[in-house]
Write a protein that holds these residues in place. Structure first.
Motif, PDB file in Angstrom:
ATOM      1  N   ASP A 147       0.811  -1.220   0.000  1.00 48.89           N
ATOM      2  CA  ASP A 147       0.000   0.000   0.000  1.00 48.89           C
ATOM      3  C   ASP A 147       0.845   1.271   0.000  1.00 48.89           C
ATOM      4  N   LEU A 170       0.284  -8.834  -7.699  1.00 50.68           N
ATOM      5  CA  LEU A 170      -0.177  -7.457  -7.550  1.00 50.68           C
ATOM      6  C   LEU A 170      -1.425  -7.157  -8.379  1.00 50.68           C
ATOM      7  N   HIS A 180      -4.496  -6.522  -6.384  1.00 53.15           N
ATOM      8  CA  HIS A 180      -4.433  -5.504  -5.332  1.00 53.15           C
ATOM      9  C   HIS A 180      -5.452  -4.410  -5.647  1.00 53.15           C
TER      10      HIS A 180
END
Length: 476
Positions: free
Chosen positions: A268, A329, A332
């Protein structure tokens, strides 16, 4: 104002803390009942000051970053010694390094702080430090000791932050003027205040699962960077001077705290850092070259590259850069939202809406997702549905000026003129433009077909707006 759900979540965070917390009653609360102003007075003054700040300095609008910082703030606050947990976060749109906290639970973070903090833990150390200033009521102590009146103190804080948000040369010129110098002096913390904020901040970091050593690491980083700034240090170092002895003291205190159980951070923070880098770059082509060169060694460089290419308008290459991110990823949330942002920027509005509908089902309570969903709906001319979503968000986050602004615009597109006026009232009140807020109420009261409850609601808001105007007037 936080909802009951938020208070419940805060209690949950506190109970799940893996570190055995040191009790708050082991710490001195220097500010006591003899302080010049009460907690409630601090709260009211802080909210007045926040309106003045919003009306004077630009806020950073990326919901991903604002939501992320808000989460860190409340995580640390849950393990702090704050007596009043009514906090308000303001993220300023400036690359300058600064963070601040003022009476009444107002915490300000410059978006540019991400460019200086290496990781989430260093970033959290700044938040913990500022919360400690609040919990120990250092501003109230200054009033007690200096006998200055509160409006003057708040005006000094506001002026100093606005100077820090300007370019460095203009800012320093302002600080060296006699008036600004006096205002600057009004918010400089004493060495004792700083040591206390360091000590309590590190304790609260440990109790929140963060590494307390991150604070002296951040201090060392700031000290090294300040050597290259000559006579133009960032505002944070003017109000929070870093010395070798302070760093050594912080390291010593960190060694005495329990070893944290902080889990290895995810992606993040680093993803958000890339967003801030791209947002503030002054040379997009040079930044693109830098990301391309570092992509082989840094897997997140392709994310920065994609964002930079979107900013440049090269949407095809941006999609290629996003697709080159590793498979772990691709799911995400930030990456998936960026795919939707890319589709919107490229004019592929139906594809963007399809993506946001999927994300909204997965993250129905996410502020960034709901905000982007409303944007995709508006892009597809589904204005009434977008307005309903923004209206729901405005009730959850009543201090978010961006939501009220977007709601007013969307209500206009949806043909709801009363909704336009009411959303503008809230927006103008948040930025301290009370005359404009009262004007919008007058416009709303002229609307045809108002019910008795509509009229009563508007007249009540009119009285409240007049009170806010008086509060701001008295603070000037």
């Amino acid at each position: 104002m936080r909802t009951g759900l938020t208070r419940y979540l805060l209690a949950g965070i506190l109970s799940l803390s893996a570190v055995s917390p040191i009790q708050a009653n082991e710490l001195p609360l220097i500010a006591n009942s003899s302080a010049t102003i009460s907690l409630e007075q601090e709260y009211q003054l802080g909210r007045t000051w926040a309106r003045m700040l919003r009306g004077s300095a630009a806020e950073y609008g990326d919901p991903l970053l604002v939501n992320y910082i808000d989460g860190l703030l409340w995580k640390i606050a849950a393990n702090s010694q704050l007596q009043d947990h009514r906090l308000a976060l303001i993220v300023l749109d400036t690359a300058a390094l600064n963070a601040f906290a003022v009476p009444g639970g107002v915490v300000g973070i410059n978006a540019g702080l991400l460019l200086s903090a290496q990781d989430e833990q260093e970033f959290a150390s700044v938040i913990a430090h500022e919360l400690a200033h609040l919990s120990q009521r250092h501003y109230a102590q200054q009033l007690e000791e200096s006998r200055r009146n509160t409006p003057l103190l708040l005006a000094g804080i506001l002026a100093s932050i606005l100077i820090a948000s300007a370019d460095s040369q203009a800012g320093m010129a302002g600080i060296t003027s006699s008036m600004a110098a006096g205002q600057q002096a009004s918010i400089n913390f004493t060495r004792r205040n700083e040591q206390e904020a360091d000590r309590i901040g590190m304790l609260n970091m440990a109790n929140s699962g963060f590494d307390p050593y991150a604070m002296p690491r951040m201090f060392s980083r700031l000290q090294r960077s300040s050597r290259f700034l000559g006579q133009n240090p960032p505002e944070f170092l003017l109000t929070h001077p870093v010395t070798e002895s302070r760093i050594a003291d912080a390291e010593n205190r960190a060694s005495q705290l329990p070893k944290p159980t902080y889990k290895k951070q995810g992606y993040d923070y680093q993803l958000l850092k890339k967003r801030v880098e791209v947002y503030y770059t002054k040379d997009i082509n040079q930044l693109i070259k830098g990301y391309q060169l570092s992509a082989a060694d840094d897997q997140l460089s392709n994310y920065g590259l994609a964002l930079a290419l979107i900013k440049k308008g090269d949407y095809s290459q941006a999609k290629t850069a996003l697709k080159s991110l590793p498979s772990n990823l691709q799911q995400h949330l930030y990456i998936r939202l960026t795919y939707a942002e890319l589709a919107l920027a490229a004019g592929e509005t139906q594809d963007a809406l399809r993506q946001m509908e999927q994300l909204d089902k997965l993250y129905p309570d996410s502020y960034p997702v709901r905000q982007r969903y409303a944007k995709a709906l508006s892009a597809n001319r589904q204005y009434k549905k977008a307005a309903r979503i923004l209206s729901e968000l405005s009730q959850r986050f009543p201090d978010n000026s961006f939501i009220w602004y977007e709601l007013a615009e969307t209500q206009g597109l949806a043909g709801n003129t009363l909704g336009v006026h009411e959303a503008r009232v809230e927006y103008f009140l948040l930025i301290g433009a009370t005359d404009k807020a009262l004007q919008q109420i007058k416009f709303a009261l002229r609307e045809k077909g108002l019910s008795s409850s509509d009229i009563a609601r508007l007249e009540e808001r009119q009285r409240e707006a007049e009170q806010v105007r008086e509060q701001i007037k008295n603070a000037l």
